[in-house]
Enzyme design. Structure first.
Site, mmCIF file in Angstrom:
data_model
loop_
_atom_site.group_PDB
_atom_site.id
_atom_site.type_symbol
_atom_site.label_atom_id
_atom_site.label_comp_id
_atom_site.label_asym_id
_atom_site.label_seq_id
_atom_site.Cartn_x
_atom_site.Cartn_y
_atom_site.Cartn_z
ATOM 1 C CB CYS A 1 -0.945 -0.003 1.199
ATOM 2 S SG CYS A 1 -1.974 -1.484 1.280
ATOM 3 C CG HIS B 1 -1.965 3.919 5.786
ATOM 4 N ND1 HIS B 1 -1.766 3.769 4.422
ATOM 5 C CD2 HIS B 1 -2.457 2.727 6.222
ATOM 6 C CE1 HIS B 1 -2.118 2.555 4.060
ATOM 7 N NE2 HIS B 1 -2.549 1.904 5.125
ATOM 8 C CG HIS C 1 -6.492 1.230 1.291
ATOM 9 N ND1 HIS C 1 -5.500 1.476 0.386
ATOM 10 C CD2 HIS C 1 -5.865 0.691 2.376
ATOM 11 C CE1 HIS C 1 -4.341 1.109 0.886
ATOM 12 N NE2 HIS C 1 -4.541 0.632 2.096
#
Length: 634
Positions: A279, A432, A470
């Protein structure tokens, strides 16, 4: 003198719409914009979503009635708002209430079971308990005896029903000849085009000022291309009784976004790469570009990622890990039967997992000298990205200590640029903020501890995943581009999907912007820390500088006279960029896709002991003097 990588263009598409000219950011803070900016963004989305059309530069509804931006807002705002950002997965992706799968069926035939079929459909080899009798033509009669195994079509609801999806009605493959292209590659072509058009300078003019190998592209995806035109179709074809195509394997590779940009958008022969870091992948690729520009090897870099993971397989995979927000868990959190899927992604609030999203984002970097020479508009700078692993782990998906190193180094780096007080008073964090229970605790604790180490109080923290979900490889690019919007508009997006911050979140020194957007009201923010955590111990933190600060840095480096000359050239660039913006708002995106055009004839390349001349490039590739190891040879 180290060269500063400055942002001269950016663009892309995600659940908030088009990113260039801050439209994606504006969608996330729509309630905080003045009427002209709000209506302009809504009108652009209405065109993308095919709610209105543009004829002779006029907005028209389906009946041909002319509409003003105010009319579009009054008629379509509710529909646009409900068809953007995170929401229930639409059937254009898959039916989450009836997802297709195969169920194993064991049959014991009490009497012989007979059916008729075509000879060419018989399995090879024929099962031992099958007998076949020829009929007329190509037909056969099959008789089964005893025990048999079948796979039969079945349908089941998916426990995960939300995702960050492109605006309803917007299909990237409709904008260019995208036949057989996986969705992730379609998005890459569109996003790279958007970023390049936003520069306001013709690409050929940029290329003519640099050597052929001084252009770089770093891009990719972590999940590869998993729809039927990529690896998904490759793996499924034979099991579904179909044939594998010649394109599915090649187009499925995770490096294809970079390859497509080089081959069909830029026509670049420069450096290229696709670094994968779960990620944190965008920041991994960004670090390569920053290092290459700072070292003088690259003068222009296109950095981005493209991810299209809204497939049953991705949802099943991440769901099996317990990583995604399910309908049932959202129901438990909200304490009601009717789930609001728009609030599925809930950074730092009571949450139950992250929300998958599709997105493709690209930024264009130049070294500061070239930007001044060309009069490029500078939207910010990216001086550093830091990457660290977690060390020994007992769970590949669990967070670890590496993120402490990356964030601490990022803050220390910014301190050297703007001073300790500058970081304390003029910085913020794009977390994040994945929306998992583990992340809300571990990331808030590390941010709180880093703040304590540098005596930072009330450190503003936001998280764009609340709006767009995401997007895996592209996630930190979503964060960077949102940060540029904050620099432009003086607004910190509030995490509107939560009612309050969870009790176990560490916030002694943090000011997590929950609920409504935060207007800076004259306060200057010059530094954003973009934080990213990835499965496997892939941690990255980047430093983003504001255009105001970068202007001051350029003035100091080159002097007032040179900076004034640059500003005059920059006005022309801005005017050209706005011409693209006016066209894009009307749905004319002018996609760059050059298939099989301007091919380079290998035989026309001119080679000498000093340089290489490549047809189509104004500057030769001159071999650089390399003295790095000379002392070892003398």
């Amino acid at each position: 003198m180290s060269r500063l990588p400055v942002i001269v263009g950016f663009g892309g598409y995600n659940a908030a719409g088009r990113s260039s000219f801050h439209h994606g950011f504006r969608r996330t803070v729509l309630e905080s914009l003045d009427a002209p900016a709000r209506q302009e963004t809504l009108a652009g989305l209405a065109v993308m979503m095919k709610l209105v059309k543009v004829v002779d530069d006029r907005y028209l509804d389906s009946d041909g009635l002319a509409l003003s931006p105010a009319d579009i807002e009054s008629r379509f705002a509710k529909q646009i708002l409900g068809s953007t950002l995170v929401r229930r997965i639409e059937k254009r992706y898959l039916d989450v209430d009836a997802s297709h799968w195969h169920k194993n069926l064991s049959v014991d035939c009490e009497a012989p079971l007979t059916f008729t079929t075509s000879r060419k459909q018989l399995p090879e080899p024929l099962p031992a308990n099958w007998s076949v009798e020829p009929l007329d033509g190509s037909q056969v009669r099959v008789t089964l005896h005893g025990h048999c195994e079948f796979k039969v079509d079945s349908y089941r609801p998916l426990p995960v029903k939300s995702a960050g999806q492109l605006p309803t009605g917007f299909e990237p493959g409709e904008l260019y000849n995208a036949h057989f292209h996986p969705r992730g590659l379609q998005l890459a072509v569109l996003a790279a085009t958007d970023a390049l058009r936003s520069i306001g300078l013709p690409w050929q003019r940029i290329v003519d000022r640099v050597e052929p190998d001084e252009v770089a592209v770093f891009a990719g995806s972590i999940m590869s291309q998993l729809d039927e035109n990529g690896f998904g179709g490759l793996l499924q074809s034979r099991l579904k009784g179909n044939r594998v195509s010649a394109k599915q394997l090649a187009l499925g590779l995770n490096s294809m976004p970079a390859d497509f940009v080089n081959a069909y958008v830029l026509g670049s022969v420069g450096s290229t790469g696709s670094v994968t870091g779960a990620c944190a992948t965008f920041l991994y690729n960004l670090q390569k570009a920053i290092d290459s520009i700072a070292a003088g090897r690259t003068r222009v870099a296109l950095v981005g990622n493209s991810e299209a993971p809204i497939t049953a397989e991705c949802i099943e995979g991440y769901g099996a890990m317990g990583a995604l927000a399910t309908e049932e868990n959202l129901r438990l959190i909200e304490g009601r039967d009717d789930v609001d899927f728009r609030r599925a992604s809930r950074p730092f609030g009571e949450n139950c997992g992250f929300t998958l999203a599709e997105s493709s984002q690209f930024i264009v970097l130049m070294d500061d000298a070239l930007a001044l020479e060309l009069g490029a508009d500078v939207h910010g700078a990216l001086p550093d990205v830091f990457i660290n692993a977690d060390g020994f782990k007992k769970s590949i998906s669990a967070p670890g200590p590496g993120n402490y190193l990356t964030m601490a180094k990022a803050v220390a780096s910014a301190v050297q640029l703007v001073g300790l007080e500058g970081v304390r008073q003029r910085s913020f964090v794009h977390a994040h903020g994945s929306s998992t229970p583990a992340n809300r605790v571990t990331e808030s604790e590390l941010l709180d501890r880093v703040a304590a180490a540098f005596a930072i109080e009330d450190w503003p923290v936001t998280a764009v995943k609340a709006f767009v979900g995401h997007s895996l490889a592209t996630a930190s690019a979503d964060q960077v581009i949102s940060a540029l919007g904050t620099f432009k508009y003086g607004i910190l997006p509030g995490i509107k999907t939560i009612d309050r911050i969870a009790d176990d979140v560490h916030q002694q020194r943090l000011d997590i912007v929950a609920g409504q957007d935060r207007h800076l009201d004259g306060r200057t923010l010059d530094v954003c820390f973009v934080n990213s955590k990835g499965f496997g111990g892939n941690n990255a933190s980047g430093v983003v500088l504001s255009p105001r600060l970068v202007d001051d840095m350029l003035r100091r480096r080159y002097g007032q006279a040179a900076f004034d000359d640059y500003r005059a050239r920059r006005e022309l660039t801005r005017a050209a960029a706005l011409r693209y913006e006016e066209e894009a708002l009307k749905g004319r995106f002018d996609i760059i896709y050059n298939f099989g055009q301007d091919l380079i004839d290998d035989r026309a390349i001119e080679l000498s002991s000093e340089q290489v001349r490549v047809p189509g490039f104004a500057q030769p590739l001159v071999f650089k003097q390399d003295t790095r190891y000379r002392d070892m040879l003398e």
